[in-house]
Design a protein around this motif. Sequence first.
Motif, mmCIF file in Angstrom:
data_model
loop_
_atom_site.group_PDB
_atom_site.id
_atom_site.type_symbol
_atom_site.label_atom_id
_atom_site.label_comp_id
_atom_site.label_asym_id
_atom_site.label_seq_id
_atom_site.Cartn_x
_atom_site.Cartn_y
_atom_site.Cartn_z
ATOM 1 N N LYS A 23 48.971 43.976 48.819
ATOM 2 C CA LYS A 23 48.384 43.764 47.432
ATOM 3 C C LYS A 23 49.026 42.525 46.776
ATOM 4 C CE LYS A 23 47.083 47.280 44.589
ATOM 5 N NZ LYS A 23 47.221 48.333 44.151
ATOM 6 N N LEU A 24 50.126 42.326 47.102
ATOM 7 C CA LEU A 24 50.872 40.923 46.396
ATOM 8 C C LEU A 24 50.124 39.699 47.237
ATOM 9 C CD1 LEU A 24 52.874 39.311 44.894
ATOM 10 C CD2 LEU A 24 54.539 39.777 47.001
ATOM 11 N N GLU A 29 46.182 35.349 46.787
ATOM 12 C CA GLU A 29 44.909 34.622 46.894
ATOM 13 C C GLU A 29 44.100 34.678 45.862
ATOM 14 O OE1 GLU A 29 41.221 35.729 49.985
ATOM 15 O OE2 GLU A 29 43.210 36.134 50.942
ATOM 16 N N ALA A 30 43.908 35.413 45.035
ATOM 17 C CA ALA A 30 43.152 35.646 43.899
ATOM 18 C C ALA A 30 43.865 34.554 42.978
ATOM 19 C CB ALA A 30 43.234 37.001 43.336
ATOM 20 N N ALA A 31 44.987 34.089 42.761
ATOM 21 C CA ALA A 31 45.421 33.266 42.078
ATOM 22 C C ALA A 31 45.390 31.865 42.573
ATOM 23 C CB ALA A 31 47.020 33.622 41.814
ATOM 24 N N GLY A 32 44.607 31.747 43.711
ATOM 25 C CA GLY A 32 44.567 30.209 44.156
ATOM 26 C C GLY A 32 45.643 29.823 45.104
ATOM 27 N N ALA A 62 49.440 37.515 36.653
ATOM 28 C CA ALA A 62 48.157 37.984 35.893
ATOM 29 C C ALA A 62 47.384 38.487 36.993
ATOM 30 C CB ALA A 62 47.405 36.867 35.258
ATOM 31 N N ALA A 63 47.596 37.683 38.101
ATOM 32 C CA ALA A 63 46.727 38.540 39.315
ATOM 33 C C ALA A 63 47.278 39.764 39.873
ATOM 34 C CB ALA A 63 46.756 37.521 40.531
ATOM 35 N N VAL A 64 48.568 39.769 39.880
ATOM 36 C CA VAL A 64 49.264 41.315 40.268
ATOM 37 C C VAL A 64 48.685 42.103 39.471
ATOM 38 C CG1 VAL A 64 51.635 42.310 40.323
ATOM 39 C CG2 VAL A 64 51.252 39.921 41.477
ATOM 40 N N ILE A 65 48.944 41.911 37.995
ATOM 41 C CA ILE A 65 48.330 43.116 37.148
ATOM 42 C C ILE A 65 46.946 43.426 37.063
ATOM 43 C CG2 ILE A 65 48.152 43.578 34.486
ATOM 44 C CD1 ILE A 65 50.792 41.650 34.119
#
Length: 178
Positions: A23-24, A29-32, A62-65
Amino acid sequence: MGLFVALLKGINVGGKKRLPMAKLRAAAEAAGLSEAETYLASGNLIFEADGAAEDLATSLRAAVIAAGGPDVAVFVLPATLVRRAESACPFNADDPRHIHAALAAGDLLPDADVIARLKRPDEALLPDGALAWLHTPSGAAGSKLLAGLDRALGRDVTARNLRTIRALVQMLDGRDAT
């Protein structure tokens, strides 16, 4: 692109603030962030990215949350600081589990009174810029100084033992070799 290390504070320690490393990596990846790689299950991440460390930390947090993970402090540090933590360690590393590098996003502001109140007679704390070395020869368990590093060093920090720092540096060196 720069090479960075993200250290999430208090992840998967004592069964609290659970965050699977898959998940991390997905949050990274979602955070770029590129080429994200984790070490152990305690919130250690190496990645490549463009941008300032503070902005990258904000994006990753923010992406982790957003991924349903816990809201914890995220420290994004340049690879050079983590390498310095290993190479400039002032203590004999007979047992690297008893030597900790405390790392912060900015220079530390040590409070001598707090340090004196918390430290055991055999412990030593040596601050240097955004990094401090803590030696706990009696062990980390029960160390009031280790538990109170934020107060002792005057800002939010996260600590990793020397064994983990060495492993992160090996991972960084592996990136340099490619």
